[in-house]
Motif scaffolding. Structure first.
Motif, PDB file in Angstrom:
ATOM      1  N   ASP A  46       3.394 -10.800  -6.315  1.00 33.22           N
ATOM      2  CA  ASP A  46       2.240 -10.344  -5.545  1.00 33.22           C
ATOM      3  C   ASP A  46       2.240  -8.825  -5.383  1.00 33.22           C
ATOM      4  N   VAL A  47       3.416  -8.246  -5.134  1.00 36.64           N
ATOM      5  CA  VAL A  47       3.485  -6.789  -4.978  1.00 36.64           C
ATOM      6  C   VAL A  47       3.148  -6.095  -6.290  1.00 36.64           C
ATOM      7  N   ALA A  48       3.710  -6.572  -7.399  1.00 35.37           N
ATOM      8  CA  ALA A  48       3.421  -5.950  -8.693  1.00 35.37           C
ATOM      9  C   ALA A  48       1.941  -6.050  -9.038  1.00 35.37           C
ATOM     10  N   THR A  49       1.342  -7.183  -8.740  1.00 36.58           N
ATOM     11  CA  THR A  49      -0.085  -7.370  -9.021  1.00 36.58           C
ATOM     12  C   THR A  49      -0.941  -6.429  -8.184  1.00 36.58           C
ATOM     13  N   PHE A  50      -0.613  -6.330  -6.891  1.00 34.79           N
ATOM     14  CA  PHE A  50      -1.366  -5.443  -6.013  1.00 34.79           C
ATOM     15  C   PHE A  50      -1.241  -3.997  -6.462  1.00 34.79           C
ATOM     16  N   VAL A  51      -0.018  -3.552  -6.705  1.00 36.07           N
ATOM     17  CA  VAL A  51       0.206  -2.146  -7.055  1.00 36.07           C
ATOM     18  C   VAL A  51      -0.502  -1.799  -8.358  1.00 36.07           C
ATOM     19  N   ARG A  52      -0.444  -2.697  -9.335  1.00 37.74           N
ATOM     20  CA  ARG A  52      -1.126  -2.454 -10.613  1.00 37.74           C
ATOM     21  C   ARG A  52      -2.611  -2.213 -10.380  1.00 37.74           C
ATOM     22  N   ARG A  53      -3.232  -3.030  -9.562  1.00 38.96           N
ATOM     23  CA  ARG A  53      -4.668  -2.880  -9.293  1.00 38.96           C
ATOM     24  C   ARG A  53      -4.944  -1.624  -8.467  1.00 38.96           C
ATOM     25  N   ALA A  54      -4.141  -1.407  -7.446  1.00 42.07           N
ATOM     26  CA  ALA A  54      -4.415  -0.314  -6.519  1.00 42.07           C
ATOM     27  C   ALA A  54      -4.223   1.049  -7.162  1.00 42.07           C
ATOM     28  N   GLY A  96      -7.283   2.932  -8.457  1.00 38.60           N
ATOM     29  CA  GLY A  96      -8.330   3.364  -7.539  1.00 38.60           C
ATOM     30  C   GLY A  96      -9.297   2.266  -7.170  1.00 38.60           C
ATOM     31  N   GLU A  97      -9.061   1.090  -7.685  1.00 38.78           N
ATOM     32  CA  GLU A  97      -9.896  -0.064  -7.333  1.00 38.78           C
ATOM     33  C   GLU A  97      -9.754  -0.380  -5.849  1.00 38.78           C
ATOM     34  N   LYS A  98     -10.847  -0.783  -5.221  1.00 43.54           N
ATOM     35  CA  LYS A  98     -10.777  -1.291  -3.855  1.00 43.54           C
ATOM     36  C   LYS A  98     -10.198  -2.697  -3.922  1.00 43.54           C
ATOM     37  N   VAL A  99      -9.078  -2.909  -3.231  1.00 40.14           N
ATOM     38  CA  VAL A  99      -8.345  -4.160  -3.387  1.00 40.14           C
ATOM     39  C   VAL A  99      -8.466  -5.020  -2.134  1.00 40.14           C
ATOM     40  N   ASP A 100      -8.995  -6.212  -2.338  1.00 39.92           N
ATOM     41  CA  ASP A 100      -8.936  -7.286  -1.349  1.00 39.92           C
ATOM     42  C   ASP A 100      -8.043  -8.352  -1.962  1.00 39.92           C
ATOM     43  N   MET A 101      -6.944  -8.659  -1.312  1.00 42.54           N
ATOM     44  CA  MET A 101      -5.991  -9.576  -1.932  1.00 42.54           C
ATOM     45  C   MET A 101      -5.333 -10.438  -0.866  1.00 42.54           C
ATOM     46  N   SER A 131      -1.767 -10.503   3.098  1.00 37.21           N
ATOM     47  CA  SER A 131      -3.225 -10.436   3.008  1.00 37.21           C
ATOM     48  C   SER A 131      -3.640  -9.003   3.297  1.00 37.21           C
ATOM     49  N   ILE A 132      -4.250  -8.357   2.305  1.00 34.48           N
ATOM     50  CA  ILE A 132      -4.671  -6.962   2.441  1.00 34.48           C
ATOM     51  C   ILE A 132      -6.158  -6.885   2.140  1.00 34.48           C
ATOM     52  N   SER A 133      -6.876  -6.181   2.992  1.00 31.86           N
ATOM     53  CA  SER A 133      -8.335  -6.121   2.860  1.00 31.86           C
ATOM     54  C   SER A 133      -8.815  -4.682   2.772  1.00 31.86           C
ATOM     55  N   GLY A 134      -9.479  -4.360   1.675  1.00 30.74           N
ATOM     56  CA  GLY A 134     -10.194  -3.097   1.577  1.00 30.74           C
ATOM     57  C   GLY A 134      -9.371  -1.863   1.300  1.00 30.74           C
ATOM     58  N   PHE A 135      -8.154  -2.008   0.779  1.00 29.70           N
ATOM     59  CA  PHE A 135      -7.361  -0.811   0.491  1.00 29.70           C
ATOM     60  C   PHE A 135      -7.868  -0.128  -0.773  1.00 29.70           C
ATOM     61  N   ARG A 136      -8.030   1.186  -0.685  1.00 31.25           N
ATOM     62  CA  ARG A 136      -8.370   1.977  -1.859  1.00 31.25           C
ATOM     63  C   ARG A 136      -7.527   3.251  -1.874  1.00 31.25           C
ATOM     64  N   LEU A 137      -6.849   3.500  -2.965  1.00 33.06           N
ATOM     65  CA  LEU A 137      -6.020   4.691  -3.121  1.00 33.06           C
ATOM     66  C   LEU A 137      -6.917   5.915  -3.281  1.00 33.06           C
ATOM     67  N   ASP A 138      -6.729   6.918  -2.427  1.00 34.18           N
ATOM     68  CA  ASP A 138      -7.583   8.103  -2.457  1.00 34.18           C
ATOM     69  C   ASP A 138      -7.190   9.098  -3.542  1.00 34.18           C
ATOM     70  N   ARG A 139      -5.905   9.148  -3.912  1.00 33.29           N
ATOM     71  CA  ARG A 139      -5.436  10.086  -4.932  1.00 33.29           C
ATOM     72  C   ARG A 139      -4.917   9.290  -6.120  1.00 33.29           C
ATOM     73  N   VAL A 140      -5.784   9.056  -7.077  1.00 31.50           N
ATOM     74  CA  VAL A 140      -5.436   8.262  -8.249  1.00 31.50           C
ATOM     75  C   VAL A 140      -4.778   9.165  -9.289  1.00 31.50           C
ATOM     76  N   ALA A 185       0.830  -1.206   0.000  1.00 33.80           N
ATOM     77  CA  ALA A 185       0.000   0.000   0.000  1.00 33.80           C
ATOM     78  C   ALA A 185       0.864   1.255   0.000  1.00 33.80           C
ATOM     79  N   LEU A 186       1.921   1.266   0.814  1.00 34.13           N
ATOM     80  CA  LEU A 186       2.804   2.422   0.846  1.00 34.13           C
ATOM     81  C   LEU A 186       3.507   2.611  -0.493  1.00 34.13           C
ATOM     82  N   MET A 187       3.931   1.524  -1.114  1.00 38.67           N
ATOM     83  CA  MET A 187       4.568   1.626  -2.419  1.00 38.67           C
ATOM     84  C   MET A 187       3.607   2.237  -3.434  1.00 38.67           C
ATOM     85  N   THR A 188       2.347   1.831  -3.375  1.00 42.60           N
ATOM     86  CA  THR A 188       1.329   2.386  -4.266  1.00 42.60           C
ATOM     87  C   THR A 188       1.168   3.883  -4.048  1.00 42.60           C
ATOM     88  N   MET A 189       1.081   4.297  -2.793  1.00 46.75           N
ATOM     89  CA  MET A 189       0.916   5.716  -2.486  1.00 46.75           C
ATOM     90  C   MET A 189       2.111   6.532  -2.952  1.00 46.75           C
TER      91      MET A 189
END
Length: 327
Positions: free
Chosen positions: A118-126, A129-134, A140-149, A72-76
């Motif tokens: 797994d990290v590349a897949t998560f970051v691509r989705r996140a 702005g998609e809400k990511v459950d992975m 295991s990450i539940s309900g993360f959504r990037l606020d500033r897309v 999540a931090l990498m995505t932000m």
């Protein structure tokens, strides 16, 4: 035609003075700025500063370790850089090494292939702005959504050495980041990426010692080779490339604790294969060898020569002018 990248920050000059350096770098034909994250500056701060002062540069990380920042931090961080930048942003993710992950950061270096995937897949989705459950092998990450897309989505690349990770780079990312290899080795490496994605970007970090003194160059290169190619992931990479017999004397001496003998055991021909040195024209010719072999983005990593003053911006700019002027 490929662009030309440079690894920043260049030396110990304070980041507050980086702008002065980049004026000359931009004028000399460099198109890309790339950063790394190990034990110096973090990867994002130098790129954010550069994006404000010199917005034309393509910006990339080579690399962010997949373990040391949470997904999540990498995505932000990637999203914030893309929000600032006016040009393309590339998030380069890699497994790094046991030394950096375990010894320097106190984390477990476990299942590197799965972690990078797994990290590349998560970051691509996140990043969308998609809400990511992975729930996956790495986390295991539940309900993360990037606020500033970001309006411009960063590209994602994976640092890769051997076939499994190279194929992964072609499958779940936009390309591969490669290093510690010769132009001939590029021919062995790239097919694994391109079979999955024929349009993949191939970024290569090229180690440059901007000196014409062969004795100094080889002393500098031997230190770097000993520091890197004794790390297990790089040792296995060079065994796979076919250099096991060539490097075995160095590995034996290093394991025995004889550092001087390890340095002496590194053959001159290996240095000539893996390092760029000499005049700007000679370095430019070597860069072209990599591009001819299939590298789409050569990125120069300037290595200060042992016993010589730090490389001047003028010497780095001269390489850029030689390369771009000959194309």
């Amino acid at each position: 035609m490929s662009g030309l990248g440079l690894t920043i920050p260049l030396d110990s000059t304070p980041l507050a003075r980086q702008r002065e350096q980049l004026d000359d770098i931009e004028a000399s034909g460099f198109t890309d700025l790339w950063s790394a994250e190990a034990s110096g500056a973090d990867a994002f701060t130098p790129l954010v500063a550069a994006s404000v002062s010199h917005p034309s540069f393509r910006l990339g990380t080579a690399i962010i370790p997949a373990y040391t920042r949470s997904p999540a931090l990498m995505t932000m961080s990637a999203a914030a850089l893309a929000d600032v930048a006016q040009s393309e942003v590339v998030l380069g993710i890699g497994t790094s090494s046991e030394v950096i992950v375990e010894k320097w950061n106190g984390l477990r270096f476990h299942a590197p292939y799965q972690r990078a995937r797994d990290v590349a897949t998560f970051v691509r989705r996140a990043l969308t702005g998609e809400k990511v459950d992975m729930a996956c092998e790495s986390f295991s990450i539940s309900g993360f959504r990037l606020d500033r897309v970001p309006q411009r989505q960063p590209k994602i690349m994976i640092a890769a050495l051997r076939p499994g990770m190279l194929r992964l780079a072609g499958t779940v990312a936009d390309g591969a980041i490669i290093n510690w290899l010769s132009p001939t080795d590029v021919h062995q490496v790239t097919p694994y990426v391109l079979e999955a994605n024929p349009q993949a970007d191939i970024v290569a970090r090229l180690f440059v010692v901007p000196s014409r003194d062969l004795t100094v160059v080889r002393a500098t290169a031997r230190r770097a080779i000993a520091a890197y190619l004794n790390v297990p992931v790089y040792a296995e990479f060079h065994r796979w490339l076919g250099r096991g017999e060539q490097l075995e004397p160095m590995w034996r001496a290093w394991q025995a604790g004889d550092r001087a003998a390890a340095l002496t055991a590194i053959p001159d021909e290996l240095i000539d294969e893996l390092f760029l040195y000499g005049t700007p024209a000679e370095i430019s010719a070597r860069i072209k060898d990599y591009v001819d072999a299939g590298v789409t983005t050569p990125v120069l990593a300037i290595m200060p020569a042992v016993g010589e003053p730090p490389s001047s911006i003028a010497s780095v700019a001269a390489i850029g002018r030689a390369y771009t002027g000959d194309r």
